[in-house]
Design an enzyme around this catalytic site. Structure first.
Site, PDB file in Angstrom:
ATOM      1  CB  THR A  33      11.005  -9.718 -12.471  1.00 43.25           C
ATOM      2  OG1 THR A  33      11.153  -8.414 -11.914  1.00 43.25           O
ATOM      3  CG2 THR A  33      10.535  -9.602 -13.918  1.00 43.25           C
ATOM      4  CD  GLU A  46      20.607  -0.259  -7.448  1.00 38.38           C
ATOM      5  OE1 GLU A  46      21.035  -1.402  -7.215  1.00 38.38           O
ATOM      6  OE2 GLU A  46      19.672   0.260  -6.793  1.00 38.38           O
TER       7      GLU A  46
END
Length: 303
Positions: A43, A275
């Site tokens: 991906t 994150e």
């Protein structure tokens, strides 16, 4: 006889060529040997990765994720939206690989793949945070500053050392902030420069072998470093010593709970598994045994 009927390996095509080569060269032969069918999916964006996770996890026997903590975070977030997903297996190929360290997954890809295909399925907890999910930790304060201040060039060149360099710089600039906590319905007022809600045992490769931190106990551990002094820093790193009793610490507060709310006087960034996309206030709860993970059988969890 292959152990798995259908396995899926997902990896980030934007990772460096050496990382991709290591995954394909070292891990794939082991996965192929253990699988009747092995599908390899590359991906190129977070959105593409999460979509691929959801599709693959619906009918695979096991979903191997090659990447670092951010990639694992994306996978957990994706799997939390579907019912009865395939077990997740981490092939550590990031900078810190913190949750892989908690699970005692070898950081060498060849050895990791070998131990995982001969491993066993464990039911582990995940955290829910403001409607989203995290696996390893959620943090406020110094940890978000350190992540934001990392020089991309230094990260590429020095890897995990760049996190320590950034953390030291952020420590010198840290200003304590007030927070209002509610843990399993009981209210507390605290002040600190760093808040960590931990499900795993490792952050920035620094391991905390406390008996209380267990990703399968149905509890979250909350730590607050109250000042940026050297004394507080020494206490924090002393937690790597199993004999240290958290109730005796003077500059680090420790709580446990199933449900945790955190409010701050001003809106602050929140780091979840490396994150940064959320802000305070936070509503956090533990989801016991909500994630199936393939882990090494020969080495026990650090619990």
């Amino acid at each position: 006889m292959p152990k798995f009927n259908r396995s899926v390996l997902l990896y980030n095509g934007n990772a460096g060529p050496s990382t991709v080569d290591a995954v394909l060269r070292l891990a794939v032969p082991h996965l192929a040997q253990a699988s009747q069918s092995l599908e390899i999916i590359q991906t190129h964006s977070p959105e593409e990765f999460e979509t691929a996770c959801k599709l693959a996890a619906k009918d695979a026997d096991v979903l191997f994720i090659a990447g670092g903590d951010g990639t694992v975070h994306s996978a957990v977030r994706a799997l939390s939206t579907i019912e009865s997903p395939a077990p997740l297996a981490i092939l550590p190929s990031g900078t810190c690989n913190d949750f892989a360290r908690t699970l005692n997954i070898p950081l060498d890809l060849d050895l990791a793949a070998s131990e995982l295909i001969n491993g066993e399925i464990k039911q582990l907890d995940t955290g829910r945070i403001n409607g989203g999910s995290f696996l390893n930790f959620a943090g406020i304060g110094l940890i978000t500053d350190a992540s934001s201040n990392i020089d991309p060039f230094l990260k590429e060149r020095y890897g995990r050392i760049s996190y320590f360099m950034s953390a030291l710089q952020s420590m010198r600039q840290a200003t304590p902030f007030s927070m209002h906590l509610k843990i399993d319905g009981i209210s507390y007022a605290e002040e600190g420069v760093l808040v960590l809600v931990m499900n795993g045992k490792s952050i920035g490769t620094h391991n905390f072998p406390l008996a209380t931190i267990d990703p399968a106990d149905g509890l979250l551990d909350l730590f607050i470093i109250q000042t940026s002094s050297l004394a507080a820093l020494r206490e924090w790193f002393s937690l790597a010593q199993p004999e240290v009793a958290t109730e005796e610490l003077e500059h680090v507060a420790h709580y446990q709970g199933r449900s945790i709310s955190i409010a701050t006087d001003t809106e602050l960034d929140v780091d979840t598994d490396g994150e940064i996309y959320l802000k305070t206030p936070l509503d956090i709860e533990i989801l016991p045994s909500s994630l199936k993970m393939l882990v090494p059988k020969k080495v026990e969890l650090l619990i």
